[in-house]
Write a protein that holds these residues in place. Sequence first.
Motif, mmCIF file in Angstrom:
data_model
loop_
_atom_site.group_PDB
_atom_site.id
_atom_site.type_symbol
_atom_site.label_atom_id
_atom_site.label_comp_id
_atom_site.label_asym_id
_atom_site.label_seq_id
_atom_site.Cartn_x
_atom_site.Cartn_y
_atom_site.Cartn_z
ATOM 1 N N ALA A 73 1.575 10.680 3.931
ATOM 2 C CA ALA A 73 1.949 10.708 2.524
ATOM 3 C C ALA A 73 1.799 9.305 1.944
ATOM 4 O O ALA A 73 1.870 8.300 2.667
ATOM 5 C CB ALA A 73 3.391 11.193 2.373
ATOM 6 N N ALA A 74 1.568 9.221 0.661
ATOM 7 C CA ALA A 74 1.445 7.916 0.021
ATOM 8 C C ALA A 74 2.760 7.156 0.145
ATOM 9 O O ALA A 74 3.839 7.746 0.068
ATOM 10 C CB ALA A 74 1.086 8.091 -1.454
ATOM 11 N N PRO A 75 2.706 5.842 0.376
ATOM 12 C CA PRO A 75 3.942 5.075 0.431
ATOM 13 C C PRO A 75 4.704 5.166 -0.879
ATOM 14 O O PRO A 75 4.097 5.233 -1.952
ATOM 15 C CB PRO A 75 3.473 3.642 0.717
ATOM 16 C CG PRO A 75 2.043 3.615 0.329
ATOM 17 C CD PRO A 75 1.519 4.988 0.534
ATOM 18 N N SER A 76 6.012 5.169 -0.790
ATOM 19 C CA SER A 76 6.832 5.331 -1.985
ATOM 20 C C SER A 76 7.830 4.190 -2.178
ATOM 21 O O SER A 76 8.442 4.085 -3.237
ATOM 22 C CB SER A 76 7.603 6.653 -1.917
ATOM 23 O OG SER A 76 8.440 6.682 -0.773
ATOM 24 N N GLN A 77 7.984 3.340 -1.177
ATOM 25 C CA GLN A 77 8.964 2.263 -1.248
ATOM 26 C C GLN A 77 8.247 0.926 -1.371
ATOM 27 O O GLN A 77 7.362 0.620 -0.569
ATOM 28 C CB GLN A 77 9.851 2.259 0.000
ATOM 29 C CG GLN A 77 10.932 1.194 -0.021
ATOM 30 C CD GLN A 77 11.918 1.388 1.115
ATOM 31 O OE1 GLN A 77 12.104 2.494 1.628
ATOM 32 N NE2 GLN A 77 12.574 0.306 1.525
ATOM 33 N N PRO A 78 8.599 0.096 -2.356
ATOM 34 C CA PRO A 78 7.951 -1.211 -2.489
ATOM 35 C C PRO A 78 8.103 -2.044 -1.220
ATOM 36 O O PRO A 78 9.141 -1.999 -0.552
ATOM 37 C CB PRO A 78 8.688 -1.851 -3.663
ATOM 38 C CG PRO A 78 9.268 -0.712 -4.434
ATOM 39 C CD PRO A 78 9.615 0.332 -3.410
ATOM 40 N N ILE A 79 7.062 -2.803 -0.892
ATOM 41 C CA ILE A 79 7.089 -3.647 0.301
ATOM 42 C C ILE A 79 6.184 -4.850 0.061
ATOM 43 O O ILE A 79 5.044 -4.699 -0.382
ATOM 44 C CB ILE A 79 6.636 -2.854 1.555
ATOM 45 C CG1 ILE A 79 6.714 -3.703 2.813
ATOM 46 C CG2 ILE A 79 5.247 -2.278 1.370
ATOM 47 C CD1 ILE A 79 8.109 -3.954 3.326
ATOM 48 N N PRO A 80 6.646 -6.068 0.319
ATOM 49 C CA PRO A 80 5.752 -7.221 0.223
ATOM 50 C C PRO A 80 4.585 -7.070 1.199
ATOM 51 O O PRO A 80 4.770 -6.669 2.349
ATOM 52 C CB PRO A 80 6.639 -8.402 0.613
ATOM 53 C CG PRO A 80 8.040 -7.940 0.296
ATOM 54 C CD PRO A 80 8.042 -6.475 0.619
ATOM 55 N N MET A 81 3.379 -7.386 0.733
ATOM 56 C CA MET A 81 2.183 -7.190 1.551
ATOM 57 C C MET A 81 1.251 -8.381 1.424
ATOM 58 O O MET A 81 0.978 -8.852 0.319
ATOM 59 C CB MET A 81 1.448 -5.923 1.120
ATOM 60 C CG MET A 81 0.193 -5.603 1.906
ATOM 61 S SD MET A 81 0.506 -5.070 3.612
ATOM 62 C CE MET A 81 1.093 -3.385 3.310
#
Length: 322
Positions: free
Chosen positions: A191-199
Amino acid sequence: MNAVTIGSLLAGVALLAGLALNYLFVPKRASPSLNTSVKQGMLKIGGHARPYLAVIPHDLPPNAPLLLVFHGSMQTGPGIRLASGYAFDQLAVQHGFIVVYPDAYKGAWNDCRTAAQFPSQREKIDDVGLVQALIAHFEASHQIDRSRVYAAGYSNGGQMVFRLAAEAAGEFAGLAAIAATQPTDDNTSCAAPSQPIPMLLIGGTRDPIVPYGGGMISLFGLQPRGTARSFVDTARYYAQLNGQTEPPLDSGQPPVGVLRFAQKDRRPVVAYTIQGGGHVVPGPASAFPGLMGRIERSLDAPAVIWTFFSGLQTTSVSRSEK
């Protein structure tokens, strides 16, 4: 066949052998003498024994960070440790954190790409469960700071990082992927990621395996592993996930360009483009065969990754708060 002809043939064979060795040879480097313990461990996940190697500074401070480093396909944890020039080990000593190099199942991580078809995918190996178990293990054994857990991956390991962004972002304060771009929607089982995460992303414009401009990932035209977004589109994908609405800052100097999505109160996304760079981990001591392309020595990828991670505001919560 006269002696001159035989001599020419032998010279040609020697030349070809030399070129092949140049493209396949990986220089060996001795492990540096550091103030650390290097421990081999194993966890049993889903009935499978999963080895890992941990580098732990002797003077590890209380509540230290944890960094997981994921190797590429056909590598091992010790292999990426060598290929990156033991740079993560040295950073662990300098900055006081634990670095762990886990091994994938039968040489490859169970990433999200439907076209990859690794044994780990066919057998539905729970690599996310392995990651969560490793974090729990080092929380219990070394009281790591759960708000400062990070992961970095190279190639297939970078694809594993994208899976963690989709399925376990809450475990991490930041992620980094080298020589990997986000699979296209028709080439993903996640599934597409849904939670913000520094990348943080690092990619080369002449990567012979992962096209910088997007398209089919393959091993030099063999074993196609499905399509992926371009490097810049991958950066924009995560910037959009993080709610970044302003244009990125374009900086850096050739041969290294930098796009920074750094809108205030949003998780940052930073993308390093290596002009002419190959399918490698850039760094002054990195070691990859020549057929993987050029190694940019002026960019110390492990140091850049750790600087990015250590500069983040920690937003993860402890397991008891979830």
